[in-house]
Design a protein around this motif. Structure first.
Motif, PDB file in Angstrom:
ATOM      1  N   GLN A 282       0.825  -1.203   0.000  1.00 14.84           N
ATOM      2  CA  GLN A 282       0.000   0.000   0.000  1.00 14.84           C
ATOM      3  C   GLN A 282       0.860   1.254   0.000  1.00 14.84           C
ATOM      4  OE1 GLN A 282      -2.973   0.088   3.102  1.00 14.84           O
ATOM      5  NE2 GLN A 282      -3.211   2.295   2.986  1.00 14.84           N
ATOM      6  N   LYS A 283       1.920   1.244   0.809  1.00 17.93           N
ATOM      7  CA  LYS A 283       2.851   2.366   0.845  1.00 17.93           C
ATOM      8  C   LYS A 283       4.160   1.918   0.207  1.00 17.93           C
ATOM      9  CE  LYS A 283       0.898   4.503   4.985  1.00 17.93           C
ATOM     10  NZ  LYS A 283       1.168   4.983   6.365  1.00 17.93           N
TER      11      LYS A 283
ATOM     12  N   GLY B 262       1.886  10.658  -4.605  1.00 19.88           N
ATOM     13  CA  GLY B 262       1.517   9.320  -4.167  1.00 19.88           C
ATOM     14  C   GLY B 262       1.206   8.382  -5.320  1.00 19.88           C
TER      15      GLY B 262
ATOM     16  N   GLN C  93       3.444   5.055  -6.607  1.00 20.64           N
ATOM     17  CA  GLN C  93       2.888   3.715  -6.754  1.00 20.64           C
ATOM     18  C   GLN C  93       3.101   3.183  -8.165  1.00 20.64           C
ATOM     19  OE1 GLN C  93       2.606   1.193  -4.964  1.00 20.64           O
ATOM     20  NE2 GLN C  93       0.798   1.715  -3.738  1.00 20.64           N
TER      21      GLN C  93
ATOM     22  N   GLU D  24      -3.601  -3.449  -1.488  1.00 21.86           N
ATOM     23  CA  GLU D  24      -4.268  -2.140  -1.473  1.00 21.86           C
ATOM     24  C   GLU D  24      -3.407  -1.036  -2.094  1.00 21.86           C
ATOM     25  OE1 GLU D  24      -7.005  -1.121   1.777  1.00 21.86           O
ATOM     26  OE2 GLU D  24      -5.951  -2.655   2.943  1.00 21.86           O
TER      27      GLU D  24
ATOM     28  N   THR E  91      -4.002   1.189  -4.231  1.00 16.46           N
ATOM     29  CA  THR E  91      -4.625   2.468  -4.580  1.00 16.46           C
ATOM     30  C   THR E  91      -5.291   3.140  -3.388  1.00 16.46           C
ATOM     31  OG1 THR E  91      -6.700   1.370  -5.221  1.00 16.46           O
ATOM     32  CG2 THR E  91      -5.038   1.686  -6.949  1.00 16.46           C
ATOM     33  N   ALA E  92      -5.094   2.608  -2.189  1.00 17.41           N
ATOM     34  CA  ALA E  92      -5.696   3.223  -1.004  1.00 17.41           C
ATOM     35  C   ALA E  92      -5.202   4.662  -0.855  1.00 17.41           C
ATOM     36  CB  ALA E  92      -5.346   2.416   0.240  1.00 17.41           C
ATOM     37  N   SER E  93      -6.127   5.579  -0.625  1.00 20.59           N
ATOM     38  CA  SER E  93      -5.835   7.002  -0.383  1.00 20.59           C
ATOM     39  C   SER E  93      -5.383   7.763  -1.626  1.00 20.59           C
ATOM     40  CB  SER E  93      -4.775   7.165   0.716  1.00 20.59           C
ATOM     41  OG  SER E  93      -5.201   6.556   1.923  1.00 20.59           O
ATOM     42  N   LEU E  94      -5.430   7.144  -2.800  1.00 18.94           N
ATOM     43  CA  LEU E  94      -5.053   7.861  -4.018  1.00 18.94           C
ATOM     44  C   LEU E  94      -6.274   8.554  -4.628  1.00 18.94           C
ATOM     45  CD1 LEU E  94      -2.655   5.348  -5.824  1.00 18.94           C
ATOM     46  CD2 LEU E  94      -2.078   7.213  -4.247  1.00 18.94           C
ATOM     47  N   ASP E  95      -6.036   9.600  -5.410  1.00 15.17           N
ATOM     48  CA  ASP E  95      -7.118  10.302  -6.079  1.00 15.17           C
ATOM     49  C   ASP E  95      -7.669   9.431  -7.208  1.00 15.17           C
ATOM     50  OD1 ASP E  95      -5.883  11.326  -8.882  1.00 15.17           O
ATOM     51  OD2 ASP E  95      -4.352  11.371  -7.316  1.00 15.17           O
TER      52      ASP E  95
ATOM     53  N   ASP F 198     -12.194  -1.516  -1.941  1.00 11.38           N
ATOM     54  CA  ASP F 198     -12.947  -0.673  -2.867  1.00 11.38           C
ATOM     55  C   ASP F 198     -13.898  -1.545  -3.689  1.00 11.38           C
ATOM     56  OD1 ASP F 198     -13.810   0.891  -5.048  1.00 11.38           O
ATOM     57  OD2 ASP F 198     -11.965   2.063  -5.057  1.00 11.38           O
TER      58      ASP F 198
END
Length: 251
Positions: free
Chosen positions: A99-100, A148, A152, A171, A173-177, A204
């Protein structure tokens, strides 16, 4: 945005192996930390093609399952059978994106160069890989200055540089626009179309509907459902999955 020309395909897709690692058979997998059981009785099969979305509530063990499958952790008991292939060989034929993203404090290009060198791949592929994920124009920029979504995409370029047969995504794409989410999905979808087996953890619902061929649903430390996406969303078979899709808290 991305270079998807057929002429570049050989640079971004996995090479054929004589002994495939798929299908995968997981049987009675258990993971305990001390007296705490995280996963128990986990059994499922993955066929050679497609995109499996791993879903379930927080704490269901989704990320830990990916680490077990990738060989980063050992199960307490049970078996993970990659078509009889040795564990060391398996890890080298897979890639995992977190995720990160964990990036080197170097340039964008140097991050991809590092993976190509470690994996013994042709370093001339770097520019093609960066173009493929839309970062060719930022090759000389420090990776720490990326947004971010760009970071990724660089993580995905590094994963594809390893020529994986299986790509695990935790995950990503967590917290991405929304635009970054769709860009990541496009790269993953192209990889899947070119033969990379995808195992993708997500919360999601829309993403799962767009991407999934099948859904592996975890709850209460086990697999409560594994079915085709076309069947799962309109008519989940387990109460846990129905509650999850209806927005209810699943313990």
């Amino acid at each position: 945005m991305f270079d998807t020309a057929a002429s570049s395909a050989d640079h971004v897709v996995p090479r054929a192996r004589t002994a495939p690692i798929l299908p995968l058979a997981v049987r009675d997998l258990e993971l305990r930390f001390g007296q705490t059981t995280i996963l128990a009785g986990v059994s499922f099969d993955l066929q050679p093609e497609g995109c499996t979305m791993v879903m379930g509530p927080n704490g269901a063990g989704k990320s830990l399952l990916l680490k077990l499958l990738h060989g980063l952790m050992a199960p307490t008991s049970g078996t993970i059978d990659w078509s009889g292939q040795g564990a060391q060989d398996i890890t080298a034929r897979q890639a995992l994106v977190f995720q990160k993203p964990v990036l080197l404090r170097r340039s964008v290009a140097a991050n991809v160069d590092f993976v190509l060198k470690v994996r013994g791949k042709d370093r001339a592929r770097r520019d093609t890989l960066l173009d493929h994920v839309g970062l060719g124009h930022k090759a000389d920029q420090p990776a720490r200055l990326l947004s971010g979504g760009e970071a990724q995409r660089l993580a995905l370029a590094r994963a594809l540089a390893a020529d994986p047969e299986v790509l695990f995504l935790d995950e990503p794409t967590a917290s991405l626009d929304p635009a970054s989410v769709l860009a990541i999905e496009e790269i993953v979808r192209e990889a899947s179309a070119r033969g990379v087996r995808i195992v993708f953890v997500t919360h999601d619902m829309g993403q799962a509907r767009r991407m999934a061929d099948d859904i592996l649903f975890l709850s209460g430390g086990g697999v409560t459902e594994h079915s085709r996406a076309a069947d799962f969303f309109p008519e989940p078979q387990s109460k846990a999955a129905r509650d999850y899709l209806n927005g209810k808290l699943v313990v």
